[in-house]
Design a protein around this motif. Structure first.
Motif, PDB file in Angstrom:
ATOM      1  N   ALA A  42       7.190  -1.063   1.792  1.00 36.32           N
ATOM      2  CA  ALA A  42       7.387  -1.324   3.213  1.00 36.32           C
ATOM      3  C   ALA A  42       6.743  -2.638   3.648  1.00 36.32           C
ATOM      4  CB  ALA A  42       6.815  -0.169   4.038  1.00 36.32           C
ATOM      5  N   GLN A  43       5.754  -3.105   2.900  1.00 30.44           N
ATOM      6  CA  GLN A  43       5.040  -4.312   3.280  1.00 30.44           C
ATOM      7  C   GLN A  43       5.657  -5.592   2.723  1.00 30.44           C
ATOM      8  OE1 GLN A  43       1.116  -3.454   1.818  1.00 30.44           O
ATOM      9  NE2 GLN A  43       0.764  -1.805   3.304  1.00 30.44           N
ATOM     10  N   ALA A  44       6.572  -5.464   1.764  1.00 25.69           N
ATOM     11  CA  ALA A  44       7.160  -6.648   1.144  1.00 25.69           C
ATOM     12  C   ALA A  44       7.949  -7.446   2.179  1.00 25.69           C
ATOM     13  CB  ALA A  44       8.066  -6.241  -0.008  1.00 25.69           C
ATOM     14  N   VAL A  45       7.912  -8.764   2.051  1.00 21.68           N
ATOM     15  CA  VAL A  45       8.617  -9.647   2.984  1.00 21.68           C
ATOM     16  C   VAL A  45       9.583 -10.543   2.201  1.00 21.68           C
ATOM     17  CG1 VAL A  45       6.765  -9.663   4.689  1.00 21.68           C
ATOM     18  CG2 VAL A  45       6.754 -11.367   2.866  1.00 21.68           C
ATOM     19  N   ALA A  88       0.154 -11.991   3.294  1.00 17.62           N
ATOM     20  CA  ALA A  88       0.719 -12.690   2.146  1.00 17.62           C
ATOM     21  C   ALA A  88       0.187 -14.114   2.119  1.00 17.62           C
ATOM     22  CB  ALA A  88       2.242 -12.699   2.245  1.00 17.62           C
ATOM     23  N   GLN A  89      -0.093 -14.600   0.906  1.00 17.45           N
ATOM     24  CA  GLN A  89      -0.661 -15.925   0.779  1.00 17.45           C
ATOM     25  C   GLN A  89       0.436 -16.976   0.861  1.00 17.45           C
ATOM     26  OE1 GLN A  89      -4.041 -16.435   0.581  1.00 17.45           O
ATOM     27  NE2 GLN A  89      -3.959 -14.263   1.108  1.00 17.45           N
ATOM     28  N   PRO A  90       0.217 -18.057   1.607  1.00 16.47           N
ATOM     29  CA  PRO A  90       1.218 -19.106   1.679  1.00 16.47           C
ATOM     30  C   PRO A  90       1.374 -19.800   0.339  1.00 16.47           C
ATOM     31  CG  PRO A  90      -0.816 -19.808   2.727  1.00 16.47           C
ATOM     32  CD  PRO A  90      -0.968 -18.357   2.398  1.00 16.47           C
ATOM     33  N   ARG A  91       2.586 -20.284   0.075  1.00 18.03           N
ATOM     34  CA  ARG A  91       2.866 -21.013  -1.142  1.00 18.03           C
ATOM     35  C   ARG A  91       3.371 -22.394  -0.791  1.00 18.03           C
ATOM     36  NH1 ARG A  91       7.142 -17.658  -3.422  1.00 18.03           N
ATOM     37  NH2 ARG A  91       7.552 -17.413  -1.236  1.00 18.03           N
ATOM     38  N   SER A  92       3.559 -23.204  -1.808  1.00 19.50           N
ATOM     39  CA  SER A  92       3.847 -24.610  -1.540  1.00 19.50           C
ATOM     40  C   SER A  92       5.221 -24.832  -0.955  1.00 19.50           C
ATOM     41  CB  SER A  92       3.724 -25.408  -2.838  1.00 19.50           C
ATOM     42  OG  SER A  92       4.626 -24.938  -3.812  1.00 19.50           O
ATOM     43  N   GLY A  99      21.184  -4.254  -5.386  1.00 15.79           N
ATOM     44  CA  GLY A  99      19.950  -3.601  -5.000  1.00 15.79           C
ATOM     45  C   GLY A  99      18.878  -4.583  -4.573  1.00 15.79           C
ATOM     46  N   ARG A 100      17.733  -4.048  -4.266  1.00 15.24           N
ATOM     47  CA  ARG A 100      16.583  -4.828  -3.837  1.00 15.24           C
ATOM     48  C   ARG A 100      15.700  -5.114  -5.043  1.00 15.24           C
ATOM     49  NH1 ARG A 100      14.021  -4.537   0.968  1.00 15.24           N
ATOM     50  NH2 ARG A 100      15.818  -5.477   1.955  1.00 15.24           N
ATOM     51  N   LEU A 101      15.250  -6.350  -5.159  1.00 17.72           N
ATOM     52  CA  LEU A 101      14.314  -6.757  -6.202  1.00 17.72           C
ATOM     53  C   LEU A 101      12.951  -6.979  -5.555  1.00 17.72           C
ATOM     54  CD1 LEU A 101      13.925  -7.624  -9.206  1.00 17.72           C
ATOM     55  CD2 LEU A 101      14.393  -9.977  -8.447  1.00 17.72           C
ATOM     56  N   TYR A 102      11.961  -6.220  -5.992  1.00 16.64           N
ATOM     57  CA  TYR A 102      10.593  -6.356  -5.477  1.00 16.64           C
ATOM     58  C   TYR A 102       9.733  -7.064  -6.524  1.00 16.64           C
ATOM     59  CZ  TYR A 102      11.824  -2.968  -1.843  1.00 16.64           C
ATOM     60  OH  TYR A 102      12.410  -2.325  -0.783  1.00 16.64           O
ATOM     61  N   PHE A 103       8.794  -7.888  -6.060  1.00 18.63           N
ATOM     62  CA  PHE A 103       7.942  -8.626  -6.985  1.00 18.63           C
ATOM     63  C   PHE A 103       6.745  -9.190  -6.235  1.00 18.63           C
ATOM     64  CE2 PHE A 103      11.191 -11.325  -5.208  1.00 18.63           C
ATOM     65  CZ  PHE A 103      10.546 -12.504  -4.853  1.00 18.63           C
ATOM     66  N   THR A 104       5.774  -9.642  -7.011  1.00 10.66           N
ATOM     67  CA  THR A 104       4.634 -10.344  -6.441  1.00 10.66           C
ATOM     68  C   THR A 104       4.642 -11.780  -6.951  1.00 10.66           C
ATOM     69  OG1 THR A 104       3.162  -9.665  -8.250  1.00 10.66           O
ATOM     70  CG2 THR A 104       3.235  -8.256  -6.303  1.00 10.66           C
ATOM     71  N   GLN A 105       4.159 -12.674  -6.104  1.00 14.00           N
ATOM     72  CA  GLN A 105       3.881 -14.055  -6.499  1.00 14.00           C
ATOM     73  C   GLN A 105       2.521 -14.390  -5.902  1.00 14.00           C
ATOM     74  OE1 GLN A 105       6.976 -16.861  -5.480  1.00 14.00           O
ATOM     75  NE2 GLN A 105       8.422 -16.032  -6.960  1.00 14.00           N
ATOM     76  N   GLY A 106       1.534 -14.678  -6.771  1.00 13.70           N
ATOM     77  CA  GLY A 106       0.181 -14.821  -6.268  1.00 13.70           C
ATOM     78  C   GLY A 106      -0.259 -13.502  -5.657  1.00 13.70           C
ATOM     79  N   ALA A 107      -0.825 -13.564  -4.452  1.00 15.65           N
ATOM     80  CA  ALA A 107      -1.298 -12.354  -3.773  1.00 15.65           C
ATOM     81  C   ALA A 107      -0.245 -11.765  -2.844  1.00 15.65           C
ATOM     82  CB  ALA A 107      -2.568 -12.675  -2.973  1.00 15.65           C
ATOM     83  N   GLY A 108       0.951 -12.353  -2.788  1.00 13.78           N
ATOM     84  CA  GLY A 108       1.977 -11.895  -1.865  1.00 13.78           C
ATOM     85  C   GLY A 108       2.913 -10.864  -2.471  1.00 13.78           C
ATOM     86  N   GLN A 109       3.462 -10.017  -1.624  1.00 10.88           N
ATOM     87  CA  GLN A 109       4.434  -8.992  -2.012  1.00 10.88           C
ATOM     88  C   GLN A 109       5.764  -9.357  -1.382  1.00 10.88           C
ATOM     89  OE1 GLN A 109       2.347  -5.734  -0.282  1.00 10.88           O
ATOM     90  NE2 GLN A 109       0.977  -5.445  -2.031  1.00 10.88           N
ATOM     91  N   PHE A 110       6.815  -9.491  -2.205  1.00 11.00           N
ATOM     92  CA  PHE A 110       8.054 -10.076  -1.729  1.00 11.00           C
ATOM     93  C   PHE A 110       9.268  -9.255  -2.141  1.00 11.00           C
ATOM     94  CE2 PHE A 110       4.975 -13.523  -2.378  1.00 11.00           C
ATOM     95  CZ  PHE A 110       4.902 -14.000  -1.081  1.00 11.00           C
ATOM     96  N   GLU A 111      10.403  -9.620  -1.523  1.00  8.35           N
ATOM     97  CA  GLU A 111      11.655  -8.927  -1.804  1.00  8.35           C
ATOM     98  C   GLU A 111      12.799  -9.927  -1.808  1.00  8.35           C
ATOM     99  OE1 GLU A 111      11.460  -6.199   1.429  1.00  8.35           O
ATOM    100  OE2 GLU A 111      12.374  -7.565   2.878  1.00  8.35           O
ATOM    101  N   CYS A 112      13.745  -9.671  -2.702  1.00  7.45           N
ATOM    102  CA  CYS A 112      15.001 -10.417  -2.781  1.00  7.45           C
ATOM    103  C   CYS A 112      16.113  -9.404  -3.000  1.00  7.45           C
ATOM    104  CB  CYS A 112      14.969 -11.422  -3.939  1.00  7.45           C
ATOM    105  SG  CYS A 112      14.212 -13.023  -3.568  1.00  7.45           S
ATOM    106  N   THR A 113      17.305  -9.907  -3.262  1.00 10.93           N
ATOM    107  CA  THR A 113      18.443  -9.077  -3.631  1.00 10.93           C
ATOM    108  C   THR A 113      18.857  -9.456  -5.049  1.00 10.93           C
ATOM    109  OG1 THR A 113      19.195  -8.946  -1.334  1.00 10.93           O
ATOM    110  CG2 THR A 113      20.816  -8.436  -3.034  1.00 10.93           C
ATOM    111  N   ALA A 114      19.379  -8.508  -5.796  1.00 14.18           N
ATOM    112  CA  ALA A 114      19.863  -8.763  -7.150  1.00 14.18           C
ATOM    113  C   ALA A 114      21.057  -7.852  -7.418  1.00 14.18           C
ATOM    114  CB  ALA A 114      18.764  -8.534  -8.183  1.00 14.18           C
TER     115      ALA A 114
END
Length: 365
Positions: free
Chosen positions: A69-72, A105-109, A151-166
């Motif tokens: 629920a927290q993934a962005v 979520a931590q900002p990225r470049s 479907g939804r693809l969930y993953f982390t990058q650094g300290a952030g929790q994220f979502e995409c589609t796949a």
């Protein structure tokens, strides 16, 4: 400075559709020819990660309902469409803020993780190459047959929790999914804890979850300036998921055939936008439109279509020849980015010889 690239149109007869490993649920034909101009085996291919069985189980355990629920969204809006202006990226769409208990979520470049995309005045849109007579296709909920292939693809990058589609893509072993390159690596951060949830419907996961064992992208995306047209042209990723109870992803949910050097066509674009004023964050949405080429000063050679799918749709499939009665179709691109001065146009990379090499490496891994 961003240089405009001229895209060569491919004749319809040159399109190659790959449906390997037997007939997939949505595959009608099998083709073995390779597109002309292919690079050598493995050229332009980056293997990002290999995750053993213990790591995959840890990823499945990581994604508790609270973390899901927290993934962005991790989508890209490219700015600097004016001639000579540098490109930057920010979040596509308007995801709702995470729950109060969610860690920030931590900002990225190259991507922000919360808030609106920059609001800039919309300049006049170039018209060369745009299919006339088409109106912007407003994203709406998919009401056709269930599509467990997306479907939804969930993953982390650094300290952030994220979502995409796949989406599930046909392959000999039936274990490949396609998504955007920035969903598997961005700004020098490779994605971790990847889990694919096919057929997500609200909070229901009728097909369960599949852990990702390997991820791949193009070398151009991974090592290039990800704000540049040269990298955006190759913003594609593939991942291998592990079977469950001896049954492959394709045997469980089906798989789309994939086409390379495909001509411009009418497409249906699917994705799971994050929470916003027009999406609940857990419902599959779609647009339908005719493809044209990127004709702005941004300079990519991507295909484009009039569609306003929001953040979270990155990596979502572009399908040609969609049958509304079954949801079948052929994968020709994935959602990559939108320009900040025209959010009603989505862009996706051309699936040419480089993308074919990445797919082939993933399919035979």
């Amino acid at each position: 400075m961003r240089t405009h690239l001229t895209r060569r149109l491919i004749a319809a007869s040159s399109a190659v559709v790959v449906t390997l490993g037997g007939a997939a649920t949505f595959a009608a034909t099998t083709a073995t020819a390779a597109p002309s101009g292919s690079t050598g085996a493995g050229a332009g291919v980056s293997l990002l990660s290999r995750v053993d069985a213990a790591g995959q189980q840890a990823a499945l355990a990581y994604w508790t309902p609270e973390r899901l629920a927290q993934a962005v969204p991790v989508d890209r809006v490219v700015t600097g469409r004016g001639a000579g202006a540098p490109g930057t990226a920010a979040t596509l769409g308007t995801p709702a803020p995470a729950a109060p208990s969610a860690p920030a979520a931590q900002p990225r470049s190259t991507s922000a993780t919360t808030g609106d995309a920059p609001v800039l005045p919309r300049g006049p849109r170039a018209t060369a190459g745009v299919v006339t007579g088409d109106a912007v296709s407003t994203a709406r909920n998919w009401t056709g047959p269930a599509l467990p292939t997306v479907g939804r693809l969930y993953f982390t990058q650094g300290a952030g929790q994220f979502e995409c589609t796949a989406s599930s893509v046909d392959s000999p072993k039936g274990n490949v999914i396609a998504t955007a390159g920035h969903c598997v690596t961005e700004g020098g951060l490779d994605s971790k804890n990847l889990v694919f949830v096919p057929g997500l419907a609200g909070t229901s996961q009728p097909q369960g979850q599949f852990a990702v064992g390997q991820t791949f992208t193009t070398t151009q995306w991974r090592t290039g300036d990800q704000q540049s047209a040269a990298a955006l042209n190759y913003d594609v990723g593939f991942a291998l998921v592990s079977p469950r109870a001896g049954k492959s992803l394709k045997d469980t949910v089906g798989a789309y055939p994939i086409a390379f050097d495909s001509p411009l066509s009418r497409v249906t674009v699917l994705g799971y936008p994050g929470r916003s004023r027009t999406a609940d964050g857990f419902t599959l949405q779609f647009c339908t439109g005719t493809e044209f080429t990127d004709n702005g000063a941004g300079g990519t050679s991507d295909v484009a279509t009039l569609c306003d799918l929001g953040g979270g749709s990155s990596g979502g499939p572009w399908l040609r020849d969609v049958d509304p009665a079954t949801g079948s179709g052929t994968l020709t691109s994935v959602v990559s980015f939108s320009y900040d001065d025209n959010a009603s146009v989505l862009y996706g990379p051309r699936f040419g010889s480089v993308v074919r090499d990445v797919y082939t490496r993933a399919a035979n891994a």
